[in-house]
Design a protein around this motif. Structure first.
Motif, PDB file in Angstrom:
ATOM      1  N   LEU A   1       6.379  34.468  26.921  1.00  0.00           N
ATOM      2  CA  LEU A   1       7.378  34.425  27.990  1.00  0.00           C
ATOM      3  C   LEU A   1       7.021  35.402  29.108  1.00  0.00           C
ATOM      4  CD1 LEU A   1      10.696  34.169  25.931  1.00  0.00           C
ATOM      5  CD2 LEU A   1       9.676  32.401  27.370  1.00  0.00           C
ATOM      6  N   GLN A   2       6.486  36.559  28.749  1.00  0.00           N
ATOM      7  CA  GLN A   2       6.079  37.528  29.763  1.00  0.00           C
ATOM      8  C   GLN A   2       4.913  36.995  30.595  1.00  0.00           C
ATOM      9  OE1 GLN A   2       4.240  41.430  28.751  1.00  0.00           O
ATOM     10  NE2 GLN A   2       5.978  42.310  29.850  1.00  0.00           N
ATOM     11  N   ILE A   3       3.997  36.286  29.959  1.00  0.00           N
ATOM     12  CA  ILE A   3       2.879  35.674  30.691  1.00  0.00           C
ATOM     13  C   ILE A   3       3.409  34.698  31.735  1.00  0.00           C
ATOM     14  CG2 ILE A   3       0.918  34.086  30.472  1.00  0.00           C
ATOM     15  CD1 ILE A   3       0.392  35.395  27.701  1.00  0.00           C
TER      16      ILE A   3
ATOM     17  N   GLY B   1       3.625  36.815  40.297  1.00  0.00           N
ATOM     18  CA  GLY B   1       2.426  36.840  41.133  1.00  0.00           C
ATOM     19  C   GLY B   1       2.506  35.851  42.285  1.00  0.00           C
ATOM     20  N   ALA B   2       3.028  34.661  42.001  1.00  0.00           N
ATOM     21  CA  ALA B   2       3.153  33.640  43.052  1.00  0.00           C
ATOM     22  C   ALA B   2       4.188  34.060  44.090  1.00  0.00           C
ATOM     23  CB  ALA B   2       3.542  32.305  42.420  1.00  0.00           C
TER      24      ALA B   2
ATOM     25  N   ARG C   1      -4.301  28.962  29.251  1.00  0.00           N
ATOM     26  CA  ARG C   1      -5.749  28.904  29.488  1.00  0.00           C
ATOM     27  C   ARG C   1      -6.070  29.258  30.942  1.00  0.00           C
ATOM     28  NH1 ARG C   1      -6.306  24.071  28.001  1.00  0.00           N
ATOM     29  NH2 ARG C   1      -6.388  24.583  25.782  1.00  0.00           N
ATOM     30  N   SER C   2      -5.224  28.782  31.864  1.00  0.00           N
ATOM     31  CA  SER C   2      -5.433  29.063  33.283  1.00  0.00           C
ATOM     32  C   SER C   2      -5.307  30.558  33.581  1.00  0.00           C
ATOM     33  CB  SER C   2      -4.407  28.279  34.113  1.00  0.00           C
ATOM     34  OG  SER C   2      -4.481  28.639  35.477  1.00  0.00           O
ATOM     35  N   GLU C   3      -4.278  31.186  33.030  1.00  0.00           N
ATOM     36  CA  GLU C   3      -4.087  32.628  33.254  1.00  0.00           C
ATOM     37  C   GLU C   3      -5.212  33.444  32.616  1.00  0.00           C
ATOM     38  OE1 GLU C   3      -1.198  33.943  35.255  1.00  0.00           O
ATOM     39  OE2 GLU C   3      -1.834  31.888  35.705  1.00  0.00           O
TER      40      GLU C   3
ATOM     41  N   LYS D   1      -6.033  37.316  33.801  1.00  0.00           N
ATOM     42  CA  LYS D   1      -4.692  37.904  33.736  1.00  0.00           C
ATOM     43  C   LYS D   1      -4.162  38.011  32.305  1.00  0.00           C
ATOM     44  CE  LYS D   1      -3.440  36.278  38.349  1.00  0.00           C
ATOM     45  NZ  LYS D   1      -2.497  35.465  39.161  1.00  0.00           N
ATOM     46  N   VAL D   2      -4.900  37.434  31.353  1.00  0.00           N
ATOM     47  CA  VAL D   2      -4.518  37.502  29.938  1.00  0.00           C
ATOM     48  C   VAL D   2      -5.742  37.913  29.140  1.00  0.00           C
ATOM     49  CG1 VAL D   2      -3.689  36.195  27.938  1.00  0.00           C
ATOM     50  CG2 VAL D   2      -2.761  35.704  30.208  1.00  0.00           C
ATOM     51  N   GLU D   3      -5.584  38.935  28.299  1.00  0.00           N
ATOM     52  CA  GLU D   3      -6.706  39.396  27.477  1.00  0.00           C
ATOM     53  C   GLU D   3      -7.124  38.316  26.482  1.00  0.00           C
ATOM     54  OE1 GLU D   3      -5.529  42.965  25.556  1.00  0.00           O
ATOM     55  OE2 GLU D   3      -5.299  44.102  27.429  1.00  0.00           O
TER      56      GLU D   3
END
Length: 251
Positions: A64-66, A73-74, A135-137, A142-144
């Protein structure tokens, strides 16, 4: 005198070319800004729709945080490109929500298969969309990688669970309608889907045990039905033979 006029004409031509180039540059920059604004608004709408679809799904606080950070960001980009008072307020709300989100929280929601096929399809689509956004993030850095791997595995298990429970639901309906062949096909598909999982968990093991039990029950019922059919056919054949060789009545 003529030289001055020629020089002025050349200067005017250069000025006109320069002004035209500046206008084209501004028009291009404005067009790119509008395109970027439309893109970011599409990201916001898409992500907010996914968040709404996840309201009844067992999604982790980290996932949910992602999603919240994607919206944040947008919104920041939109605000930089020309924010309105409404955008600024949405940005402030998004920042507050992101700050209060606990990534370590575990969803208290249990998996519940939706009642009808339309809702099931929407559920499956939402899970697939979550995996695409994750997958996009991750591809944007932006995601480890570890977070991506863990969350994607959870979503994969959820996706499998929806598919398996849908097959079981249809299998149970077929079995109750005495459509044993169809029920067996549904159960075998569910069993194959579970057996193909690399990581077996409690859900997988429990469901496999139940499916083995139901398939065994169907197999026994089919054997019983086939035996009854054979006995009935043999009885009919005996009746035909008895009638054929019975003593003829004298009139």
């Amino acid at each position: 005198m003529y030289m001055i006029i020629i020089i002025l004409i050349v200067v005017l031509l250069i000025a006109a070319i320069f002004i035209n180039a500046m206008q084209q540059h501004r028009a291009k920059a404005d067009s790119e800004r509008r395109a970027d604004l439309a893109k970011q608004r599409a990201v916001i709408d898409e992500t907010e729709n996914v968040i709404l679809a996840c309201s009844n799904m067992p999604i982790s606080g980290r996932m949910l945080q992602i999603l919240d950070n994607r919206v944040l960001g947008a919104l920041k980009t939109v605000n930089e490109l020309g924010g309105t008072p409404e955008t600024k307020q949405k940005l402030a709300n998004a920042e507050q929500k992101s700050a209060s989100q606990n990534p370590d929280s575990v969803s208290a929601k249990e998996f519940v298969l939706p009642d009808n096929d339309k809702l099931i399809i929407q559920y499956i689509q939402a899970v697939k969309k979550l995996r695409i956004l994750l997958r996009s993030e991750h591809s944007k850095g932006k995601v480890e990688s570890k977070v991506f791997y863990d969350e994607d595995k959870q979503l994969e298990r959820l996706q499998i669970k929806v598919n398996v429970e849908t097959l079981i639901k249809r299998g149970r309906a077929a079995q109750q309608s005495n459509m044993l062949g169809s029920a067996r096909q549904y159960y075998e598909k569910a069993k194959t889907a579970l057996e193909n999982q690399n990581q077996q968990d409690e859900y997988t093991q429990t469901r496999l045990a139940t499916l083995h039990e139901w398939l065994s029950e169907i197999q026994n019922n089919l054997k019983s039905v086939n035996a009854q059919d054979r006995a009935k056919k043999q009885e009919e054949e005996r009746d035909e033979l008895d009638e054929l060789f019975a003593p003829k009545k004298k009139w």
